[in-house]
Design a protein around this motif. Sequence first.
Motif, PDB file in Angstrom:
ATOM      1  N   UNK A  61       0.998  -1.789  -0.157  1.00  0.00           N
ATOM      2  CA  UNK A  61      -0.067  -0.274  -0.046  1.00  0.00           C
ATOM      3  C   UNK A  61       0.856   1.194  -0.132  1.00  0.00           C
ATOM      4  N   UNK A  62       1.709   0.912   0.259  1.00  0.00           N
ATOM      5  CA  UNK A  62       2.850   2.539   0.696  1.00  0.00           C
ATOM      6  C   UNK A  62       3.675   2.654  -0.655  1.00  0.00           C
ATOM      7  N   UNK A  63       3.962   1.072  -1.412  1.00  0.00           N
ATOM      8  CA  UNK A  63       4.254   1.647  -2.387  1.00  0.00           C
ATOM      9  C   UNK A  63       3.332   2.123  -3.074  1.00  0.00           C
ATOM     10  N   UNK A  64       2.239   2.131  -3.219  1.00  0.00           N
ATOM     11  CA  UNK A  64       1.043   2.715  -4.157  1.00  0.00           C
ATOM     12  C   UNK A  64       0.870   4.002  -4.401  1.00  0.00           C
ATOM     13  N   UNK A  80       6.478   5.742 -10.533  1.00  0.00           N
ATOM     14  CA  UNK A  80       7.834   3.761  -9.298  1.00  0.00           C
ATOM     15  C   UNK A  80       9.348   4.187  -9.440  1.00  0.00           C
ATOM     16  N   UNK A  81       9.586   5.219 -10.338  1.00  0.00           N
ATOM     17  CA  UNK A  81      11.456   6.718 -10.308  1.00  0.00           C
ATOM     18  C   UNK A  81      10.932   6.881  -8.374  1.00  0.00           C
ATOM     19  N   UNK A 118      13.094   6.719  -4.789  1.00  0.00           N
ATOM     20  CA  UNK A 118      13.588   7.670  -4.313  1.00  0.00           C
ATOM     21  C   UNK A 118      13.310   7.583  -2.780  1.00  0.00           C
ATOM     22  N   UNK A 119      11.880   7.928  -2.736  1.00  0.00           N
ATOM     23  CA  UNK A 119      11.408   8.179  -1.267  1.00  0.00           C
ATOM     24  C   UNK A 119      11.223   7.119  -0.625  1.00  0.00           C
ATOM     25  N   UNK A 120      11.086   6.109  -1.208  1.00  0.00           N
ATOM     26  CA  UNK A 120      10.735   5.053   0.108  1.00  0.00           C
ATOM     27  C   UNK A 120      12.547   3.674  -0.290  1.00  0.00           C
ATOM     28  N   UNK A 121      12.923   3.845  -0.883  1.00  0.00           N
ATOM     29  CA  UNK A 121      14.917   3.890  -0.656  1.00  0.00           C
ATOM     30  C   UNK A 121      14.298   2.365  -1.142  1.00  0.00           C
ATOM     31  N   UNK A 122      14.036   2.289  -2.318  1.00  0.00           N
ATOM     32  CA  UNK A 122      14.273   0.496  -3.309  1.00  0.00           C
ATOM     33  C   UNK A 122      14.414   1.063  -4.637  1.00  0.00           C
ATOM     34  N   UNK A 169      11.768  -1.091  -9.825  1.00  0.00           N
ATOM     35  CA  UNK A 169      11.223  -3.073  -9.936  1.00  0.00           C
ATOM     36  C   UNK A 169      10.841  -3.653  -8.557  1.00  0.00           C
ATOM     37  N   UNK A 170      11.474  -2.383  -7.848  1.00  0.00           N
ATOM     38  CA  UNK A 170      10.475  -3.900  -6.338  1.00  0.00           C
ATOM     39  C   UNK A 170       9.681  -2.894  -6.075  1.00  0.00           C
ATOM     40  N   UNK A 171       9.491  -1.535  -6.198  1.00  0.00           N
ATOM     41  CA  UNK A 171       8.168  -0.850  -6.404  1.00  0.00           C
ATOM     42  C   UNK A 171       6.969  -1.149  -7.100  1.00  0.00           C
ATOM     43  N   UNK A 172       7.751  -1.557  -8.498  1.00  0.00           N
ATOM     44  CA  UNK A 172       6.404  -1.887  -9.683  1.00  0.00           C
ATOM     45  C   UNK A 172       6.270  -3.053  -8.980  1.00  0.00           C
ATOM     46  N   UNK A 173       7.106  -4.031  -8.340  1.00  0.00           N
ATOM     47  CA  UNK A 173       6.383  -5.741  -8.199  1.00  0.00           C
ATOM     48  C   UNK A 173       5.504  -5.521  -6.745  1.00  0.00           C
TER      49      UNK A 173
END
Length: 306
Positions: free
Chosen positions: A7-10, A19-20, A24-28, A31-35
């Motif tokens: 949910x946070x990634x969304x 996603x980029x 940057x904001x989440x430190x991921x 590709x990980x955010x997209x997944x």
Amino acid sequence: MEPLNYLESFLQSAEGGGFSEAARRLGLTPAAVSKNVARLEARLGVRLFQRSTRRLTLTEAGERLLQQARGPLAELQGAIADVSSDAEPAGILKVGMAHAVGRIYLVPLLAEFVRRYPRVIPDWRFDNRTVDLIGEGYDVAIGGGIELAPGVVAREVGRPRVLVCAAPDYMKGKTMPKHPADLATLEGIARRSAETGRLRGYVLRNRAGQEASTEFRAIATFDDPEAMAQAACLGLGVVLLPGPHAAPYLESGALVRLLPDWHAEVGALSIYYSSKKGLPAKTRVFVDFIIEQFKATGFADRLDRL
């Protein structure tokens, strides 16, 4: 905790536009955010984004989820942070503030804050409107004259006043006004509320308790006090400016104050945050830092001297 991460990634992808930026904001990685977003879509059985090679666009379902989940997720994250209140402050700190107040008074403090709390990532939003802390997922907002909503508290940092100002070149050869009624002989720049769209009118008061309205021949109307200040510096006429906006120009001599015994009240300038117990460490340290820095720099006293 995986569903919360999805949910946070969304949310970060929706707010950051891709996603980029979310990565940057989440430190991921992107590709990980997209997944994570794809897994959330699979669990919900709906598509949340329309994807193209250039950008992400929220679907109708995505728009609904964004509006409904933003506030509750912030509350839940705060509760989790409360359980580990001794942990090092960390995470994205979403702060709302007016354009000029943010640029003039808060941006200069950012380097020291980041030095002290390197794991807190400031996400500052500059907007001349009252934000909905809970509904829009803000951690903190800074503003003046704001009516407190349920569940929100405020700590005052100063009491600005609205001052009548003009450029020295504009007043050259003109009679200095002695009473607000004298402004009727001058040109000026009116202010329109960015929130309501209505023209703002001010009632000036003096030390004797007398009151008077302000009227001048408006040659332009702006909805941003910083733009009004800059236009006044060009000699376009008089302006009524809140003290924090007027201060740099009055102190440099670019503007002079007219009717120094008169001003309008606009309420306290405060830092706002949720009243829930156990604030997340990132929010608590930011609020304390701003209060500390404003006291150290004599912000309130500076406004009183204008």
